[in-house]
Design a protein around this motif. Structure first.
Motif, PDB file in Angstrom:
ATOM      1  N   LEU A  19      38.331 -14.321  63.065  1.00  0.00           N
ATOM      2  CA  LEU A  19      38.539 -15.410  63.865  1.00  0.00           C
ATOM      3  C   LEU A  19      39.881 -15.282  64.709  1.00  0.00           C
ATOM      4  CD1 LEU A  19      38.077 -18.596  64.180  1.00  0.00           C
ATOM      5  CD2 LEU A  19      39.257 -19.118  62.446  1.00  0.00           C
ATOM      6  N   ILE A  20      40.743 -14.660  64.067  1.00  0.00           N
ATOM      7  CA  ILE A  20      42.135 -14.566  64.841  1.00  0.00           C
ATOM      8  C   ILE A  20      41.815 -13.604  66.015  1.00  0.00           C
ATOM      9  CG2 ILE A  20      44.357 -13.833  64.426  1.00  0.00           C
ATOM     10  CD1 ILE A  20      44.548 -14.738  61.638  1.00  0.00           C
ATOM     11  N   LEU A  22      39.081 -12.341  67.517  1.00  0.00           N
ATOM     12  CA  LEU A  22      38.186 -12.497  68.565  1.00  0.00           C
ATOM     13  C   LEU A  22      38.343 -13.949  69.195  1.00  0.00           C
ATOM     14  CD1 LEU A  22      34.857 -11.263  66.478  1.00  0.00           C
ATOM     15  CD2 LEU A  22      36.438 -10.251  68.441  1.00  0.00           C
ATOM     16  N   CYS A  23      38.695 -15.190  68.408  1.00  0.00           N
ATOM     17  CA  CYS A  23      39.113 -16.343  69.323  1.00  0.00           C
ATOM     18  C   CYS A  23      40.427 -16.787  69.426  1.00  0.00           C
ATOM     19  CB  CYS A  23      38.394 -17.306  68.200  1.00  0.00           C
ATOM     20  SG  CYS A  23      36.533 -17.223  67.873  1.00  0.00           S
ATOM     21  N   LEU A  24      41.425 -16.670  68.576  1.00  0.00           N
ATOM     22  CA  LEU A  24      42.676 -17.265  68.775  1.00  0.00           C
ATOM     23  C   LEU A  24      43.673 -16.188  69.585  1.00  0.00           C
ATOM     24  CD1 LEU A  24      43.589 -18.802  65.364  1.00  0.00           C
ATOM     25  CD2 LEU A  24      42.493 -19.725  67.366  1.00  0.00           C
ATOM     26  N   PRO A  26      42.730 -14.004  72.154  1.00  0.00           N
ATOM     27  CA  PRO A  26      42.168 -14.239  73.591  1.00  0.00           C
ATOM     28  C   PRO A  26      43.166 -15.349  74.283  1.00  0.00           C
ATOM     29  CG  PRO A  26      40.447 -13.601  72.359  1.00  0.00           C
ATOM     30  CD  PRO A  26      41.392 -13.907  71.412  1.00  0.00           C
ATOM     31  N   LEU A  27      42.960 -16.477  73.453  1.00  0.00           N
ATOM     32  CA  LEU A  27      43.414 -17.674  73.984  1.00  0.00           C
ATOM     33  C   LEU A  27      45.111 -17.689  73.909  1.00  0.00           C
ATOM     34  CD1 LEU A  27      41.463 -20.546  72.080  1.00  0.00           C
ATOM     35  CD2 LEU A  27      41.470 -19.885  74.478  1.00  0.00           C
ATOM     36  N   TRP A 259      43.834 -23.416  80.207  1.00  0.00           N
ATOM     37  CA  TRP A 259      44.465 -24.142  79.088  1.00  0.00           C
ATOM     38  C   TRP A 259      44.429 -25.664  79.462  1.00  0.00           C
ATOM     39  CZ3 TRP A 259      46.126 -24.297  74.390  1.00  0.00           C
ATOM     40  CH2 TRP A 259      46.149 -22.924  73.567  1.00  0.00           C
ATOM     41  N   LEU A 262      41.277 -27.108  78.445  1.00  0.00           N
ATOM     42  CA  LEU A 262      41.217 -26.963  77.156  1.00  0.00           C
ATOM     43  C   LEU A 262      41.791 -28.222  76.401  1.00  0.00           C
ATOM     44  CD1 LEU A 262      40.227 -25.592  74.417  1.00  0.00           C
ATOM     45  CD2 LEU A 262      42.049 -24.241  74.543  1.00  0.00           C
TER      46      LEU A 262
END
Length: 289
Positions: A19-20, A22-24, A26-27, A259, A262
């Motif tokens: 999760l970190i 692959l998701c967090l 890149p953000l 952002w 988002l």
């Protein structure tokens, strides 16, 4: 006890890492880059709020963000109205062919976005299936030019593309309903409208909210459908971000727009949660009832 904790750590740990990463992560990279600036063809790590100021001061970017949010909310509402009776019918009115209907509902998702979009272009085009049928029946004398490359066409295709997500969320909620609840409510004198508003809607609210959030997020992030179906009206904030990351090579500004979008989406969802949380069925949806 120690064995259970070890097993839990062994199973949850990889999920958290994925999760970190692959998701967090890149953000996080987008967030950092959004404070930089571009000097010709180089990204300069010169932290400032210039990019966000440019986004908020630009009427074009504000319009595109608002347009994306409004489109997501509109499609979520339309799909909810259509999906509610469909999901109820599949869950409560059929037995033998339930699996077949659910499979048929998902088949369009297997074909890919481009295949579905070009199929709709064949249907809605000037010489397409719909215009040809209407001329053949005598309903019109000449093709309707505005069927394709219009906001209406975009809405139709977006509803078609994302309706299965709403149906599945609601179907799961309807499957958990006990039929005896309806019988008991009817025996106590409740009418159909009362049963719907005070029993069915609160109990299926979690599926409705989950489906609406999925559809909302997917529509806001969709730019292929508006571009290929909407024509001149198909410019979206996502396409603007893609252009900034592509030909314009302004990654910091593109990251700032991403952002901002988002944060705007999170704000809309939070506002909806607060508003709906004050209603009986909203309280049930968010676990407060």
């Amino acid at each position: 006890m120690d064995g259970g904790r070890t097993f839990l750590a062994a199973t949850v740990g990889p999920v958290l890492v994925a999760l970190i990463v692959l998701c967090l992560a890149p953000l996080g990279v987008l967030l950092v880059v959004s404070f930089f600036r571009v000097d010709f063809v180089s990204i300069v790590p010169d932290p400032s709020l210039h990019n966000y100021a440019q986004v908020l001061s630009s009427g074009s970017y504000r319009y595109l963000i608002a347009k994306a949010l409004m489109s997501g909310a509109t499609i979520a509402a339309i799909t909810a109205v259509i999906a509610y009776p469909v999901a109820f019918f599949i869950a409560k009115r059929i037995r033998e062919v339930k699996a077949a209907l659910l499979t048929a509902l998902l088949i369009p998702l297997y074909t890919g976005d481009l295949v579905r979009i070009f199929a709709w272009r064949l249907i809605l085009g000037r010489e397409g299936v719909l215009n040809s049928f209407l001329i053949w029946t005598g309903a019109i004398d000449r093709p309707i030019e505005t069927l394709l490359f219009s906001p209406t066409a975009t809405t139709i295709v977006l509803v078609y593309n994302y309706l299965p997500f709403m149906v599945l969320g609601l179907w799961l909620s309807f499957e958990t309903l006990d039929d005896h609840l309806f019988e008991a409510a009817a025996d106590l004198g409740a009418g159909r409208t009362t049963i719907l508003l005070r029993l069915v809607l609160p109990l299926t609210a979690p599926g409705l909210v989950a489906g609406a959030l999925m559809v909302f997020a997917l529509v806001v992030g969709d730019f292929i459908t508006p571009q290929l179906i909407g024509g001149a009206s198909g410019v979206t904030v996502i396409s603007a971000i893609a252009d900034l990351f592509g030909a314009a090579f302004d990654w910091p500004l593109g990251s700032a727009i991403a952002w901002t979008l988002l944060v705007a989406m999170v704000g809309v969802v939070a506002a909806v949660v607060v508003i709906l949380g004050r209603t009986p069925w909203g309280s049930a949806a968010f676990g407060r009832g």
